[in-house]
Design an enzyme around this catalytic site. Structure first.
Site, PDB file in Angstrom:
ATOM      1  N   CYS A 117       0.819  -1.224   0.000  1.00 19.40           N
ATOM      2  CA  CYS A 117       0.000   0.000   0.000  1.00 19.40           C
ATOM      3  C   CYS A 117       0.848   1.268   0.000  1.00 19.40           C
ATOM      4  CB  CYS A 117      -0.956  -0.012   1.186  1.00 19.40           C
ATOM      5  SG  CYS A 117      -1.976  -1.485   1.208  1.00 19.40           S
ATOM      6  N   HIS A 258      -3.869   6.825   2.852  1.00 19.77           N
ATOM      7  CA  HIS A 258      -4.163   5.491   2.322  1.00 19.77           C
ATOM      8  C   HIS A 258      -5.560   5.109   2.816  1.00 19.77           C
ATOM      9  CE1 HIS A 258      -4.163   1.391   1.319  1.00 19.77           C
ATOM     10  NE2 HIS A 258      -3.740   0.908   2.475  1.00 19.77           N
ATOM     11  N   ASN A 288      -9.987  -0.989   0.235  1.00 17.73           N
ATOM     12  CA  ASN A 288      -8.545  -0.778   0.234  1.00 17.73           C
ATOM     13  C   ASN A 288      -7.986  -1.281  -1.107  1.00 17.73           C
ATOM     14  OD1 ASN A 288      -5.789  -0.977   0.515  1.00 17.73           O
ATOM     15  ND2 ASN A 288      -5.840  -2.046   2.487  1.00 17.73           N
TER      16      ASN A 288
HETATM   17  N1  ACO Z   1     -17.568 -10.038   9.572  1.00 19.30           N
HETATM   18  C1  ACO Z   1     -17.958 -10.358  10.809  1.00 19.30           C
HETATM   19  N2  ACO Z   1     -17.100 -10.623  11.813  1.00 19.30           N
HETATM   20  C2  ACO Z   1     -15.790 -10.560  11.541  1.00 19.30           C
HETATM   21  C3  ACO Z   1     -15.300 -10.232  10.263  1.00 19.30           C
HETATM   22  C4  ACO Z   1     -16.245  -9.966   9.254  1.00 19.30           C
HETATM   23  N3  ACO Z   1     -15.896  -9.630   7.988  1.00 19.30           N
HETATM   24  N4  ACO Z   1     -13.944 -10.243  10.303  1.00 19.30           N
HETATM   25  C5  ACO Z   1     -13.589 -10.557  11.545  1.00 19.30           C
HETATM   26  N5  ACO Z   1     -14.700 -10.757  12.298  1.00 19.30           N
HETATM   27  C6  ACO Z   1     -14.792 -11.132  13.706  1.00 19.30           C
HETATM   28  C7  ACO Z   1     -13.557 -11.835  14.205  1.00 19.30           C
HETATM   29  O1  ACO Z   1     -13.626 -13.222  13.888  1.00 19.30           O
HETATM   30  C8  ACO Z   1     -13.643 -11.593  15.681  1.00 19.30           C
HETATM   31  O2  ACO Z   1     -14.558 -12.482  16.251  1.00 19.30           O
HETATM   32  P1  ACO Z   1     -14.229 -13.149  17.672  1.00 19.30           P
HETATM   33  O3  ACO Z   1     -14.168 -12.011  18.633  1.00 19.30           O
HETATM   34  O4  ACO Z   1     -15.420 -14.057  17.855  1.00 19.30           O
HETATM   35  O5  ACO Z   1     -12.933 -13.866  17.491  1.00 19.30           O
HETATM   36  C9  ACO Z   1     -14.254 -10.203  15.774  1.00 19.30           C
HETATM   37  O6  ACO Z   1     -14.870  -9.949  14.491  1.00 19.30           O
HETATM   38  C10 ACO Z   1     -13.240  -9.117  16.067  1.00 19.30           C
HETATM   39  O7  ACO Z   1     -12.127  -9.322  15.205  1.00 19.30           O
HETATM   40  P2  ACO Z   1     -10.919  -8.297  15.164  1.00 19.30           P
HETATM   41  O8  ACO Z   1      -9.920  -8.792  14.157  1.00 19.30           O
HETATM   42  O9  ACO Z   1     -10.447  -7.962  16.527  1.00 19.30           O
HETATM   43  O10 ACO Z   1     -11.692  -7.031  14.576  1.00 19.30           O
HETATM   44  P3  ACO Z   1     -11.152  -5.569  14.382  1.00 19.30           P
HETATM   45  O11 ACO Z   1     -12.009  -4.606  15.040  1.00 19.30           O
HETATM   46  O12 ACO Z   1      -9.672  -5.487  14.621  1.00 19.30           O
HETATM   47  O13 ACO Z   1     -11.404  -5.368  12.825  1.00 19.30           O
HETATM   48  C11 ACO Z   1     -10.123  -5.406  10.805  1.00 19.30           C
HETATM   49  C12 ACO Z   1     -10.778  -6.236  11.888  1.00 19.30           C
HETATM   50  C13 ACO Z   1     -11.203  -4.620  10.078  1.00 19.30           C
HETATM   51  C14 ACO Z   1      -9.426  -6.340   9.829  1.00 19.30           C
HETATM   52  C15 ACO Z   1      -9.118  -4.429  11.458  1.00 19.30           C
HETATM   53  O14 ACO Z   1      -8.266  -5.122  12.354  1.00 19.30           O
HETATM   54  C16 ACO Z   1      -8.255  -3.723  10.442  1.00 19.30           C
HETATM   55  O15 ACO Z   1      -8.731  -2.904   9.681  1.00 19.30           O
HETATM   56  N6  ACO Z   1      -6.958  -3.997  10.473  1.00 19.30           N
HETATM   57  C17 ACO Z   1      -6.042  -3.406   9.512  1.00 19.30           C
HETATM   58  C18 ACO Z   1      -6.016  -4.256   8.290  1.00 19.30           C
HETATM   59  C19 ACO Z   1      -5.329  -3.592   7.146  1.00 19.30           C
HETATM   60  O16 ACO Z   1      -5.214  -2.399   7.120  1.00 19.30           O
HETATM   61  N7  ACO Z   1      -4.899  -4.386   6.179  1.00 19.30           N
HETATM   62  C20 ACO Z   1      -4.386  -3.928   4.955  1.00 19.30           C
HETATM   63  C21 ACO Z   1      -2.976  -3.511   5.060  1.00 19.30           C
HETATM   64  S1  ACO Z   1      -2.460  -2.782   3.632  1.00 19.30           S
HETATM   65  C22 ACO Z   1      -1.605  -3.840   2.586  1.00 19.30           C
HETATM   66  O17 ACO Z   1      -0.417  -3.734   2.531  1.00 19.30           O
HETATM   67  C23 ACO Z   1      -2.357  -4.788   1.748  1.00 19.30           C
END
Ligand code: ACO
Length: 331
Positions: A117, A258, A288
């Site tokens: 990214c 980003h 993203n």
């Molecule tokens: N729908 C429903 N529930 C979900 C989903 C979904 N799509 N995805 C995860 N959950 C659940 C998890 O299983 C978890 O359940 P549990 O508590 O029963 O285990 C719960 O939601 C909470 O999961 P977290 O991972 O703690 O959720 P969080 O609030 O952190 O959100 C997210 C997840 C959106 C992925 C967030 O962590 C994020 O945005 N992280 C950054 C990711 C990112 O930027 N990636 C790209 C990088 S750029 C590159 O170089 C490609």
């Protein structure tokens, strides 16, 4: 800032996304997820997904043509093509080579930069050096990715985040001291290489039936760890860009971050009390788009009249690597 004789000015911008829209409701049909969860946790409502026969280089070429037209240049005027991408059409050659061929030109350097990214800002920074040192004049810088081709549609924690697209910028020299790219910063912490990665398909683990069976050819992401890293680095980048250029929030006209997650963007910009109208966000429409994210948003902001001559714009990104990068642009 030390004055330089030549600066790299953005004279053209273009962007493109695939036609196909995939909404959160579409994901509800294939995954245990909901529109409410995705919207609340990420800000994403829909994303564009490339067709089976649509490629990263095709999107890049379309964006490039638009940027060239915006700069009133022909492809034959270009001196170099740099593509930020981690989802090139082929393992090799570079996607920039395919773009060059599609533009119908030859005999100029064309290469890719793998910064995920941060790939567009890494590419912009490299291009800037060649213009400032006088080696080249007209450089096409592209951010292009089709992460949908590598997303794991059985992993609800990552696949809902990604969309496809491309953004392109034409850089040309200017001798006006208060215009162009005035500051860039690049960094990486390679010890976090496995926060977001694809385990197989490279030299470490070439393709095999096992790889396919274990879905190791698809993106693996430690979402929560990436989240913490992202908030910290986005805040640091905004502070660094303003400090190094002696800017206050009042001096900044627009931040194009980003497009990763509205919560990450908000926690970084709120730390400095950036008014919401100074932060350009289009993540709800595109998700993203990796290296395409910033040039896509920047080009859209320009078309919408949000970017005008004389403005000061901050660009900040982070991504797999772990990489992070920032830039200050005087339009
Ligand atoms: N729908 C429903 N529930 C979900 C989903 C979904 N799509 N995805 C995860 N959950 C659940 C998890 O299983 C978890 O359940 P549990 O508590 O029963 O285990 C719960 O939601 C909470 O999961 P977290 O991972 O703690 O959720 P969080 O609030 O952190 O959100 C997210 C997840 C959106 C992925 C967030 O962590 C994020 O945005 N992280 C950054 C990711 C990112 O930027 N990636 C790209 C990088 S750029 C590159 O170089 C490609």
């Amino acid at each position: 800032m030390a004055s330089v004789r030549r600066r790299a000015l953005m004279t053209g911008m273009g962007s493109t996304v695939p036609e196909k829209i995939v909404t959160n409701a579409d994901f509800e049909k294939i995954l245990d997820t909901s529109d409410e969860w995705i919207t609340k946790r990420t800000g994403i409502k829909e994303r564009r997904i490339a067709a089976e026969d649509e490629t990263t280089s095709q999107l890049a070429t379309e964006a490039a043509r638009e940027a060239l037209a915006d700069a009133r240049l022909e492809a034959s005027d270009l001196d170099m093509i740099i593509c930020g991408t981690v989802s090139g059409d082929l393992p090799f050659p570079a996607t920039a080579c395919l773009v060059q061929a599609a533009l119908g030109i030859t005999d100029i350097p064309a290469f890719d930069i793998s910064g995920a990214c941060s790939g567009y800002l890494y590419s912009l920074t490299v291009a800037r050096q060649f213009i400032e040192n006088g080696a080249y004049d007209n450089i096409l810088v592209i951010g292009t990715d089709c992460l949908s081709k590598m997303a794991d549609y059985e992993d609800r924690g990552s696949c809902v985040l990604f969309g496809d697209g491309a953004g392109a910028t034409v850089l040309q020299p200017t001798e006006e001291n208060d215009k162009g790219i005035v500051f860039t910063t690049l960094a990486c912490n390679g010890s976090g290489w496995d926060f977001i990665h694809i385990p197989a398909g490279g030299a470490a683990k070439p393709f095999s039936q096992d790889v396919l069976d274990n879905r190791e050819h698809l993106i693996k992401m430690r979402g929560r760890d990436v989240y913490k890293f992202a908030v910290e680095k986005m805040q640091w980048l905004l502070g660094e860009c303003m400090d190094k250029c002696n800017l206050s929030v009042d001096d900044v006209d627009l931040v194009v971050p980003h497009q990763v997650n509205t919560r990450i963007i908000a926690s970084a910009t709120e730390k400095f009390d950036f008014p919401i109208e100074k932060v350009y966000v289009n993540i709800e429409k595109y998700g993203n788009t990796s290296a395409a994210s910033i040039p896509l948003a920047f080009a859209e902001a320009k078309r919408a009249g949000r970017v005008k001559p004389g403005m000061t714009v901050l660009l900040v990104a982070f991504g797999a690597g772990l990489t992070w990068a920032g830039a200050v642009i005087k339009m």
